[in-house]
Write a protein that holds these residues in place. Structure first.
Motif, short mmCIF file in Angstrom:
data_model
loop_
_atom_site.label_atom_id
_atom_site.label_comp_id
_atom_site.label_asym_id
_atom_site.label_seq_id
_atom_site.Cartn_x
_atom_site.Cartn_y
_atom_site.Cartn_z
N ALA A 160 43.19 -31.69 115.18
CA ALA A 160 42.82 -32.88 114.40
C ALA A 160 41.85 -33.71 115.22
CB ALA A 160 44.05 -33.70 114.05
N ILE A 161 40.76 -34.13 114.57
CA ILE A 161 39.76 -34.98 115.22
C ILE A 161 39.80 -36.33 114.50
CG2 ILE A 161 37.31 -35.28 115.76
CD1 ILE A 161 37.00 -32.24 115.73
N GLU A 162 40.21 -37.35 115.24
CA GLU A 162 40.38 -38.68 114.63
C GLU A 162 39.24 -39.62 115.04
OE1 GLU A 162 44.00 -40.67 115.73
OE2 GLU A 162 43.48 -42.48 114.60
N PHE A 163 38.68 -40.31 114.05
CA PHE A 163 37.70 -41.37 114.32
C PHE A 163 38.53 -42.61 114.65
CE2 PHE A 163 35.82 -39.25 110.33
CZ PHE A 163 35.45 -38.13 111.04
N ASN A 164 38.30 -43.20 115.80
CA ASN A 164 39.24 -44.24 116.26
C ASN A 164 38.50 -45.48 116.79
OD1 ASN A 164 41.75 -45.37 116.99
ND2 ASN A 164 41.48 -44.63 119.10
N ARG A 165 37.74 -46.10 115.90
CA ARG A 165 37.07 -47.34 116.27
C ARG A 165 37.28 -48.33 115.11
NH1 ARG A 165 30.86 -48.54 116.36
NH2 ARG A 165 30.75 -50.17 117.95
N PRO A 166 38.53 -48.58 114.78
CA PRO A 166 38.82 -49.32 113.54
C PRO A 166 38.23 -50.71 113.50
CG PRO A 166 40.81 -49.00 114.87
CD PRO A 166 39.74 -48.17 115.49
N GLN A 167 38.04 -51.33 114.68
CA GLN A 167 37.48 -52.70 114.69
C GLN A 167 36.06 -52.73 114.14
OE1 GLN A 167 37.97 -50.76 117.28
NE2 GLN A 167 36.38 -50.98 118.83
N LYS A 168 35.36 -51.58 114.14
CA LYS A 168 34.03 -51.47 113.54
C LYS A 168 34.05 -50.48 112.39
CE LYS A 168 31.66 -54.31 116.17
NZ LYS A 168 30.96 -55.50 115.62
N LYS A 169 35.20 -50.38 111.75
CA LYS A 169 35.39 -49.48 110.60
C LYS A 169 34.96 -48.05 110.94
CE LYS A 169 36.75 -52.86 108.00
NZ LYS A 169 38.08 -52.94 107.43
N ASN A 170 35.23 -47.67 112.20
CA ASN A 170 34.92 -46.31 112.68
C ASN A 170 33.44 -45.95 112.58
OD1 ASN A 170 37.61 -45.96 113.31
ND2 ASN A 170 38.09 -44.87 111.42
N ALA A 171 32.55 -46.95 112.68
CA ALA A 171 31.11 -46.66 112.69
C ALA A 171 30.80 -45.76 113.89
CB ALA A 171 30.32 -47.96 112.78
N PHE A 172 29.98 -44.74 113.65
CA PHE A 172 29.68 -43.74 114.69
C PHE A 172 28.54 -44.19 115.60
CE2 PHE A 172 31.01 -39.97 111.73
CZ PHE A 172 32.34 -40.28 111.92
N THR A 173 28.80 -44.26 116.89
CA THR A 173 27.76 -44.50 117.89
C THR A 173 27.25 -43.17 118.42
OG1 THR A 173 29.41 -44.51 119.63
CG2 THR A 173 28.87 -46.65 118.64
N SER A 174 26.19 -43.23 119.22
CA SER A 174 25.66 -42.00 119.85
C SER A 174 26.75 -41.31 120.66
CB SER A 174 24.49 -42.33 120.77
OG SER A 174 23.49 -42.98 120.04
N ASP A 175 27.51 -42.09 121.43
CA ASP A 175 28.58 -41.49 122.23
C ASP A 175 29.62 -40.80 121.36
OD1 ASP A 175 27.37 -42.32 124.52
OD2 ASP A 175 28.66 -44.06 124.84
N MET A 176 29.90 -41.40 120.21
CA MET A 176 30.89 -40.78 119.31
C MET A 176 30.35 -39.46 118.75
SD MET A 176 32.35 -44.19 117.49
CE MET A 176 33.52 -43.49 116.32
N TYR A 177 29.05 -39.42 118.43
CA TYR A 177 28.48 -38.16 117.95
C TYR A 177 28.60 -37.07 119.01
CZ TYR A 177 26.42 -40.25 113.77
OH TYR A 177 26.24 -40.85 112.55
N LEU A 178 28.34 -37.45 120.27
CA LEU A 178 28.46 -36.46 121.35
C LEU A 178 29.91 -35.98 121.46
CD1 LEU A 178 26.20 -37.93 124.19
CD2 LEU A 178 25.73 -35.95 122.70
N ALA A 179 30.85 -36.93 121.37
CA ALA A 179 32.27 -36.56 121.47
C ALA A 179 32.69 -35.70 120.28
CB ALA A 179 33.14 -37.81 121.56
#
Ligand code: COA
Length: 254
Positions: A13-32
């Protein structure tokens, strides 16, 4: 950690976990995300991969602030690495969607094999209203699954729509009560993970192969337009308006 992975037997399972920004994807998140997907693909003990957010949000799409500060430069960019990893994934990709699924939060679903949407899910493809163009080969895949007129409405007007409309558009497998979306995805993942692995891999390949070249080509073409449009006044106005929490004014922009 903005991207969190967990294992339950053969299911990653891959969870998006930045709820304070509604899980908006940053460059670092794309890499992860790209790294997590590649690792899931490489690890023979993984037989199905789930994407999910929290009970109230899937993802609000690209982080608009990060976009302005670090616009994607080309096929080497973090976002492109994720797009490639998802389009090339050989293992079943399953999504559980609750709450907002904006931009790439919706276009990612076009690359998933099974999509379970809670009845609270809200989808949106706001590219044109941001002065941008569709991404993730959605300008190819959405007309393919939804039909031209439905795709044109969703991509041109860019208005939010609910889970029933997404189901009717053909990219949601089933709409379930909000509290059951993740469990339904987990159950489907367990089922597919228990099937003969080679049959599953070949079935997915056969389903995807007819459109593989066109999808790859559309990713490139959209990417070129997207990068160009990001530098244009309309996108700059739309992104500035979002950050300043006001409506964009396109009246003086050609
Ligand atoms: N990029 C950067 N920050 C974002 C974001 C995004 N895509 N989406 C939400 N956020 C931030 C907000 O700025 C806000 O930050 P703040 O608390 O520091 O002011 C926080 O996340 C909460 O968002 P908010 O808008 O207050 O939540 P909401 O529940 O009212 O609305 C959305 C949720 C997703 C409908 C709304 O945030 C939205 O439309 N976001 C933009 C989506 C978008 O255009 N994505 C780009 C697609 S290419």
């Amino acid at each position: 950690m903005d991207i969190v992975t967990s294992r339950d037997g053969a299911v990653l399972a891959i969870e998006f976990n930045r709820p304070q920004k509604k899980n908006a994807f940053t460059s670092d998140m794309y890499l992860a995300l790209a790294a997590a997907l590649r690792e899931g693909e490489r690890d023979d003990s993984v037989r199905a991969i789930i994407f999910h957010g929290q009970p109230t949000v899937f993802t609000s799409g690209n982080d608009l602030e990060d976009f302005m500060k670090r616009p994607p430069q080309g096929t080497d960019s973090p976002v492109f690495r994720f797009l490639e990893a998802a389009t090339e994934a050989a293992k079943p990709l399953i999504a559980a969607v609750n709450g907002p699924a904006v931009g790439i939060g919706t276009t990612l679903l076009l690359h998933c094999d099974l999509v379970y949407a809670g009845d609270d899910a809200r989808f949106r493809l706001p590219f044109a209203s941001l002065g941008l163009v569709p991404e993730f080969a959605s300008s190819y895949l959405l007309p393919l699954v939804a039909g031209y007129q439905r795709a044109a409405e969703l991509l041109l007007l860019g208005e939010a729509f609910d889970a029933q409309k997404a189901h009717a558009a053909g990219f949601v497998t089933a709409v379930v009560p909000a509290a059951q979306a993740l469990d339904t995805a987990r159950e489907a993942a367990r089922k597919v993970a228990a099937l003969p692995v080679k049959s599953v891999r070949l079935t997915k390949a056969l389903l995807k192969d007819a459109h593989r070249a066109a999808v790859r080509n559309q990713l490139q073409v959209e990417g070129e337009h997207f990068r160009e449009m990001l530098g244009e006044p309309a996108a700059r106005e739309a992104l500035a308006a979002f950050l300043e929490k006001r409506a964009p004014d396109f009246s003086k922009i050609r």
